[in-house]
Design a protein around this motif. Structure first.
Motif, short mmCIF file in Angstrom:
data_model
loop_
_atom_site.label_atom_id
_atom_site.label_comp_id
_atom_site.label_asym_id
_atom_site.label_seq_id
_atom_site.Cartn_x
_atom_site.Cartn_y
_atom_site.Cartn_z
N GLN A 19 -17.74 -39.98 32.80
CA GLN A 19 -17.03 -39.59 31.94
C GLN A 19 -16.99 -39.89 30.63
N LYS A 20 -16.41 -39.14 29.29
CA LYS A 20 -16.51 -39.51 28.43
C LYS A 20 -15.44 -38.66 27.02
N ALA A 21 -14.32 -38.57 25.90
CA ALA A 21 -14.26 -37.76 25.24
C ALA A 21 -14.54 -36.90 25.00
N GLY A 22 -14.63 -35.78 25.13
CA GLY A 22 -15.70 -34.92 24.02
C GLY A 22 -17.24 -34.39 25.12
N ASN A 23 -16.76 -35.02 26.44
CA ASN A 23 -17.66 -33.85 27.06
C ASN A 23 -16.78 -32.92 27.90
N LYS A 24 -16.79 -31.99 28.60
CA LYS A 24 -16.78 -30.75 28.56
C LYS A 24 -16.53 -31.23 30.41
N ALA A 25 -15.29 -30.95 30.48
CA ALA A 25 -14.75 -31.84 32.37
C ALA A 25 -14.98 -30.94 32.79
#
Length: 166
Positions: A19-25
């Motif tokens: 996962q990366k910042a900006g992804n929908k959790a």
């Protein structure tokens, strides 16, 4: 290709989507200490500080959980979740013995759903790799730290500073 980290200086494989910042959790299903199921939706409308540890019964994991328990009182509209593969009974016992009241411990032991969805399931050990995720009120990931050596501490100052901007 799976992501690799080290555990006691030995390379291990992380299963699932990084996962990366900006992804929908991604959603997940974990087990609370009372054996009820919890999902991401249970925390809608709050910032989620997700502290992932291999086991609360180890030194670094215990310190990480204690640190976030202390800091939780200073975090507005934020729930602190510690997720591990520990059984819910062990998590409840550990929290009671350590006076942990501001962190909700959750178990991924049954399905490894969180581990797979967040790319932190260690294939060789069936433990979760130490990591930190901050998910905002709209369920967007705003902060990610995959700790490269699982036995090391996360960057507490960086995540706490990030939370001050939320």
């Amino acid at each position: 290709m799976p992501k690799h980290v080290t555990f006691k200086q030995e390379t291990v494989t992380l299963l699932g989507e990084e996962q990366k910042a900006g992804n929908k959790a991604p959603d997940f299903t974990v087990i609370a200490n009372d054996l009820s199921e919890k999902t991401l939706a249970d925390y809608d409308g709050k910032v989620k500080l997700i502290s992932v540890v291999p086991s609360v019964d180890t030194g670094v994991c215990a310190e990480q959980t204690r640190r976030f328990n202390e800091e939780a009182a200073n975090l507005d509209n934020t729930v602190v979740l510690t997720i591990s593969m520990d059984l819910p009974f062990a998590q409840a016992r550990w929290c009671g013995a350590n006076g942990i009241e501001n962190v909700e411990t959750l178990s991924d032991h049954r399905l490894a759903d969180f581990g797979k969805n967040y790319g932190v399931l260690i294939e060789e050990l069936r433990l979760l790799s130490r990591s930190i995720f901050v998910v905002d009120e709209n369920n967007e990931i705003t902060y990610v730290e995959y700790v490269p050596e699982v036995t090391n501490h996360p960057n507490y100052d960086a995540v706490l500073e990030h939370l001050k901007t939320k």
